[in-house]
Scaffold this motif. Structure first.
Motif, PDB file in Angstrom:
ATOM      1  N   ILE A 145       0.841  -1.206   0.000  1.00  0.00           N
ATOM      2  CA  ILE A 145       0.000   0.000   0.000  1.00  0.00           C
ATOM      3  C   ILE A 145       0.872   1.249   0.000  1.00  0.00           C
ATOM      4  N   ASP A 146       1.958   1.240   0.765  1.00  0.00           N
ATOM      5  CA  ASP A 146       2.887   2.374   0.758  1.00  0.00           C
ATOM      6  C   ASP A 146       3.505   2.562  -0.627  1.00  0.00           C
ATOM      7  N   THR A 147       3.820   1.447  -1.288  1.00  0.00           N
ATOM      8  CA  THR A 147       4.363   1.524  -2.647  1.00  0.00           C
ATOM      9  C   THR A 147       3.350   2.126  -3.606  1.00  0.00           C
ATOM     10  N   LEU A 148       2.067   1.762  -3.440  1.00  0.00           N
ATOM     11  CA  LEU A 148       1.023   2.339  -4.275  1.00  0.00           C
ATOM     12  C   LEU A 148       0.922   3.847  -4.057  1.00  0.00           C
ATOM     13  N   GLY A 149       1.011   4.270  -2.796  1.00  0.00           N
ATOM     14  CA  GLY A 149       1.003   5.708  -2.515  1.00  0.00           C
ATOM     15  C   GLY A 149       2.181   6.417  -3.143  1.00  0.00           C
ATOM     16  N   ALA A 150       3.356   5.758  -3.118  1.00  0.00           N
ATOM     17  CA  ALA A 150       4.537   6.354  -3.752  1.00  0.00           C
ATOM     18  C   ALA A 150       4.355   6.471  -5.268  1.00  0.00           C
ATOM     19  N   GLU A 151       3.658   5.499  -5.872  1.00  0.00           N
ATOM     20  CA  GLU A 151       3.383   5.571  -7.307  1.00  0.00           C
ATOM     21  C   GLU A 151       2.458   6.755  -7.622  1.00  0.00           C
ATOM     22  N   VAL A 152       1.474   6.987  -6.765  1.00  0.00           N
ATOM     23  CA  VAL A 152       0.582   8.138  -6.959  1.00  0.00           C
ATOM     24  C   VAL A 152       1.375   9.442  -6.870  1.00  0.00           C
ATOM     25  N   ASP A 153       2.249   9.540  -5.870  1.00  0.00           N
ATOM     26  CA  ASP A 153       3.071  10.745  -5.726  1.00  0.00           C
ATOM     27  C   ASP A 153       3.972  10.958  -6.944  1.00  0.00           C
ATOM     28  N   ARG A 154       4.520   9.864  -7.462  1.00  0.00           N
ATOM     29  CA  ARG A 154       5.408   9.969  -8.626  1.00  0.00           C
ATOM     30  C   ARG A 154       4.647  10.490  -9.844  1.00  0.00           C
ATOM     31  N   LEU A 155       3.457   9.952 -10.072  1.00  0.00           N
ATOM     32  CA  LEU A 155       2.666  10.388 -11.220  1.00  0.00           C
ATOM     33  C   LEU A 155       2.266  11.863 -11.084  1.00  0.00           C
ATOM     34  N   GLU A 156       1.871  12.268  -9.891  1.00  0.00           N
ATOM     35  CA  GLU A 156       1.486  13.666  -9.690  1.00  0.00           C
ATOM     36  C   GLU A 156       2.673  14.599  -9.917  1.00  0.00           C
ATOM     37  N   LYS A 157       3.837  14.209  -9.426  1.00  0.00           N
ATOM     38  CA  LYS A 157       5.027  15.049  -9.584  1.00  0.00           C
ATOM     39  C   LYS A 157       5.428  15.153 -11.051  1.00  0.00           C
ATOM     40  N   GLU A 158       5.436  14.026 -11.769  1.00  0.00           N
ATOM     41  CA  GLU A 158       5.808  14.061 -13.178  1.00  0.00           C
ATOM     42  C   GLU A 158       4.792  14.840 -14.006  1.00  0.00           C
ATOM     43  N   LEU A 159       3.514  14.737 -13.653  1.00  0.00           N
ATOM     44  CA  LEU A 159       2.481  15.465 -14.381  1.00  0.00           C
ATOM     45  C   LEU A 159       2.669  16.977 -14.224  1.00  0.00           C
ATOM     46  N   LYS A 160       3.032  17.418 -13.036  1.00  0.00           N
ATOM     47  CA  LYS A 160       3.263  18.847 -12.814  1.00  0.00           C
ATOM     48  C   LYS A 160       4.539  19.325 -13.497  1.00  0.00           C
ATOM     49  N   GLN A 161       5.562  18.484 -13.496  1.00  0.00           N
ATOM     50  CA  GLN A 161       6.812  18.886 -14.130  1.00  0.00           C
ATOM     51  C   GLN A 161       6.658  19.029 -15.642  1.00  0.00           C
ATOM     52  N   ARG A 162       5.913  18.124 -16.260  1.00  0.00           N
ATOM     53  CA  ARG A 162       5.723  18.186 -17.709  1.00  0.00           C
ATOM     54  C   ARG A 162       4.714  19.263 -18.123  1.00  0.00           C
ATOM     55  N   ASN A 163       3.829  19.627 -17.200  1.00  0.00           N
ATOM     56  CA  ASN A 163       2.796  20.616 -17.499  1.00  0.00           C
ATOM     57  C   ASN A 163       2.779  21.636 -16.360  1.00  0.00           C
ATOM     58  N   PRO A 164       3.592  22.681 -16.454  1.00  0.00           N
ATOM     59  CA  PRO A 164       3.717  23.645 -15.350  1.00  0.00           C
ATOM     60  C   PRO A 164       2.413  24.344 -15.003  1.00  0.00           C
ATOM     61  N   GLU A 165       1.492  24.425 -15.943  1.00  0.00           N
ATOM     62  CA  GLU A 165       0.227  25.101 -15.643  1.00  0.00           C
ATOM     63  C   GLU A 165      -0.656  24.279 -14.703  1.00  0.00           C
ATOM     64  N   VAL A 166      -0.387  22.983 -14.571  1.00  0.00           N
ATOM     65  CA  VAL A 166      -1.152  22.130 -13.664  1.00  0.00           C
ATOM     66  C   VAL A 166      -0.599  22.321 -12.252  1.00  0.00           C
ATOM     67  N   ARG A 167      -1.364  22.988 -11.407  1.00  0.00           N
ATOM     68  CA  ARG A 167      -0.910  23.314 -10.058  1.00  0.00           C
ATOM     69  C   ARG A 167      -1.427  22.336  -9.010  1.00  0.00           C
ATOM     70  N   HIS A 168      -2.615  21.765  -9.230  1.00  0.00           N
ATOM     71  CA  HIS A 168      -3.218  20.863  -8.254  1.00  0.00           C
ATOM     72  C   HIS A 168      -3.642  19.579  -8.969  1.00  0.00           C
ATOM     73  N   VAL A 169      -3.149  18.439  -8.475  1.00  0.00           N
ATOM     74  CA  VAL A 169      -3.462  17.135  -9.072  1.00  0.00           C
ATOM     75  C   VAL A 169      -4.079  16.244  -8.010  1.00  0.00           C
ATOM     76  N   ASP A 170      -5.242  15.686  -8.313  1.00  0.00           N
ATOM     77  CA  ASP A 170      -5.942  14.767  -7.416  1.00  0.00           C
ATOM     78  C   ASP A 170      -6.162  13.449  -8.168  1.00  0.00           C
ATOM     79  N   LEU A 171      -5.315  12.470  -7.871  1.00  0.00           N
ATOM     80  CA  LEU A 171      -5.455  11.145  -8.472  1.00  0.00           C
ATOM     81  C   LEU A 171      -6.075  10.218  -7.440  1.00  0.00           C
ATOM     82  N   GLU A 172      -7.257   9.732  -7.735  1.00  0.00           N
ATOM     83  CA  GLU A 172      -7.988   8.843  -6.824  1.00  0.00           C
ATOM     84  C   GLU A 172      -7.862   7.411  -7.322  1.00  0.00           C
ATOM     85  N   ILE A 173      -7.555   6.509  -6.402  1.00  0.00           N
ATOM     86  CA  ILE A 173      -7.353   5.102  -6.745  1.00  0.00           C
ATOM     87  C   ILE A 173      -8.705   4.433  -6.953  1.00  0.00           C
ATOM     88  N   LEU A 174      -8.877   3.819  -8.107  1.00  0.00           N
ATOM     89  CA  LEU A 174     -10.145   3.159  -8.441  1.00  0.00           C
ATOM     90  C   LEU A 174     -10.140   1.728  -7.942  1.00  0.00           C
TER      91      LEU A 174
END
Length: 501
Positions: free
Chosen positions: A472-501
């Motif tokens: 579960i901690d690894t899954l949380g780290a994957e969410v953090d990684r995706l949010e960080k990469e999404l913001k880095q590639r798209n600077p206009e994206v300031r807030h990212v909410d990824l909910e686990i389905l």
């Protein structure tokens, strides 16, 4: 029959009877064995289910929760030195600027609080006392102008405001305020001298523009404020609110008064004095309003190129509400000056004052159209407008191309204003990839050894709980990684909410 049959037949049937009897005996043995095995398996299943059954977690289990140092000091009235003696646990940080942070077990903090204060009653009294002190401090802050001024200076640094009005939309608005203020003064003098309804409409038009642009300046200064506890997403929408109020002001003050003065001119026409000074003032107003219009056009062109939009799309989508208001107001002012000059010219040639009143009505209609457009576009922005479909597709494809993601659902990308985007999506993660990511960081031989040492259901439960929590901690780290990469590639994206389905 067998007594009369030959000996060979008797021997043959005797062999068949024995074979049938042996088959029946073996079949019975299989049935008995199967029933015994199923019964044993059924008992083992119920035994395991009794051990691994869903537990009813009560309030005691919340003691295993983690708590930060700030919350521990605020909720349990502890000092930082009291926490130094407790067990420290490093966890993933929810903030982008730090990799990990230190937390404490809630049970340890509760025990330390009882040790410091002696009882729950003493701790409750201390909490109430601190709340009372905080309430008195808030009241003193609200009634102390000097303290509020110092707090305002800390929250809204002057240097930041000064920079805001020296470039971009702030610069456009300040230029427009100065020019429209001068235009109002001179047009008002021309109306007093000539009594022209068109000049009155133009004076009111310039006054409305000046007041509305002052309101826009206030909205710009408030929009750069930092987020706080009450407004966690910041104040960027203040520009849209100011522009919306500006649109209402144009309609009420500009269009309303122009219509009123035009109708009164039609009902009670008055002779018009010499229009020479009025023409001179209108000519100067045309030059000044045109200059402001060019400043606004250049600013919009520059901003639209940065966002990859055409000039028309940028204006229609109200990407920069402050500059849009200046653009439309000055465009209306230029057209209004031409209309006023034309109607005044007809009045001079024909001597009929009705043309002047009709010009006032035309200017009022023009202002009403501009105000309706501003009200509509800014209302759409405040309601939470989605970004362009191509941009949404780009963000979605980036997530779907990640190996840990199976599918993306319920994607919402909202424009928060000032080129800030809030992105939300339901993510279906691939459990195999997440688990493999966890296993790559583990000693497989050690895990295999632990599995071989499992002898009882309790040991199996402990093994599964240990590695389940880590996955579960690894899954949380994957969410953090995706949010960080999404913001880095798209600077206009300031807030990212990824909910686990």
């Amino acid at each position: 029959y067998l007594s009369r049959a030959p000996a060979s037949y008797v021997s043959h049937y005797d062999s068949l009877f024995k074979a049938s009897w042996m088959a029946a005996l073996l079949q019975g043995a299989c049935v008995v064995t199967k029933r015994c095995f199923c019964k044993a398996s059924f008992r083992l299943f119920h035994f395991l289910r009794a051990v691994l059954k869903k537990r009813e977690y009560g309030t005691k289990y919340t003691q295993n929760n983690f708590i930060t140092a700030v919350r521990a000091m605020n909720e349990f009235c502890l000092k930082l030195g009291d926490l130094e003696q407790l067990r420290k646990i490093r966890r993933r940080s929810p903030h982008d600027d730090t990799e990990a942070f230190t937390v404490f077990l809630r049970s340890d903090v509760e025990a330390k609080a009882l040790d410091v204060w002696g009882s729950q009653e003493a701790l409750a009294r201390e909490r109430n006392l601190r709340k009372e002190v905080e309430r008195e401090y808030q009241e003193s802050m609200s009634f102390s102008p000097h303290l509020m001024h110092d707090l305002h200076s800390d929250v809204f640094p002057r240097s930041r405001k000064r920079v805001t009005f020296l470039q971009g939309p702030g610069k456009v608005v300040m230029v427009a305020i100065c020019i429209n203020g001068l235009n109002f003064f001179f047009k008002l003098l021309a109306w007093v001298y000539t009594g022209s309804a068109c000049m009155f409409s133009e004076a009111i038009h310039s006054l409305a523009d000046t007041c509305n642009q002052a309101l826009l300046a206030l909205g710009i200064s408030q929009s750069v404020r930092n987020p706080d506890a009450i407004h966690p997403y910041g104040f960027s929408n203040m520009r849209y609110i100011a522009s919306l109020i500006s649109g209402v002001g144009i309609f009420m003050m500009g269009a309303g008064l122009s219509w009123y003065h035009g109708i009164m001119g039609l009902l009670h026409p008055q002779p018009i004095e010499s229009l020479l000074w009025a023409y001179c003032i209108l000519a100067g107003s045309l030059v000044s309003e045109g200059a402001t219009l060019l400043v606004a056009i250049n600013e919009i062109k520059k901003s639209s190129r940065k966002q990859g939009l055409s000039f028309y799309e940028y204006v229609m989508q109200s990407r920069d509400p402050s500059t849009n208001v200046v653009l439309l107001e000055d465009a209306a002012a230029v057209v209004g000056v031409v209309l006023a000059a034309g109607c005044m010219g007809l009045t001079s040639l024909t001597g009929n004052p009705y043309y002047d009143s009709l010009g006032s009505l035309c200017v009022g209609t023009l202002l009403g159209t501009v105000s309706a457009f501003l009200i509509y576009t800014n209302t759409e922005a405040l309601l939470g407008r989605s970004i362009q479909a191509e941009h949404v597709q780009k963000l979605t494809e980036f997530l779907e191309n990640d190996p840990a993601v199976r599918a993306i659902h319920d994607v919402k990308a909202t424009d928060m204003g000032l080129s800030k985007v809030r992105f939300k999506a339901e993510v279906d993660f691939d459990g195999r990839v997440v688990t493999r990511s966890y296993l790559e960081k583990q000693d497989i031989e050690q895990i295999l050894n632990d599995i071989q040492q499992v002898k009882t259901p309790e040991e199996l439960e402990n093994f599964m709980l240990k590695h389940g929590e880590n996955i579960i901690d690894t899954l949380g780290a994957e969410v953090d990684r995706l949010e960080k990469e999404l913001k880095q590639r798209n600077p206009e994206v300031r807030h990212v909410d990824l909910e686990i389905l």
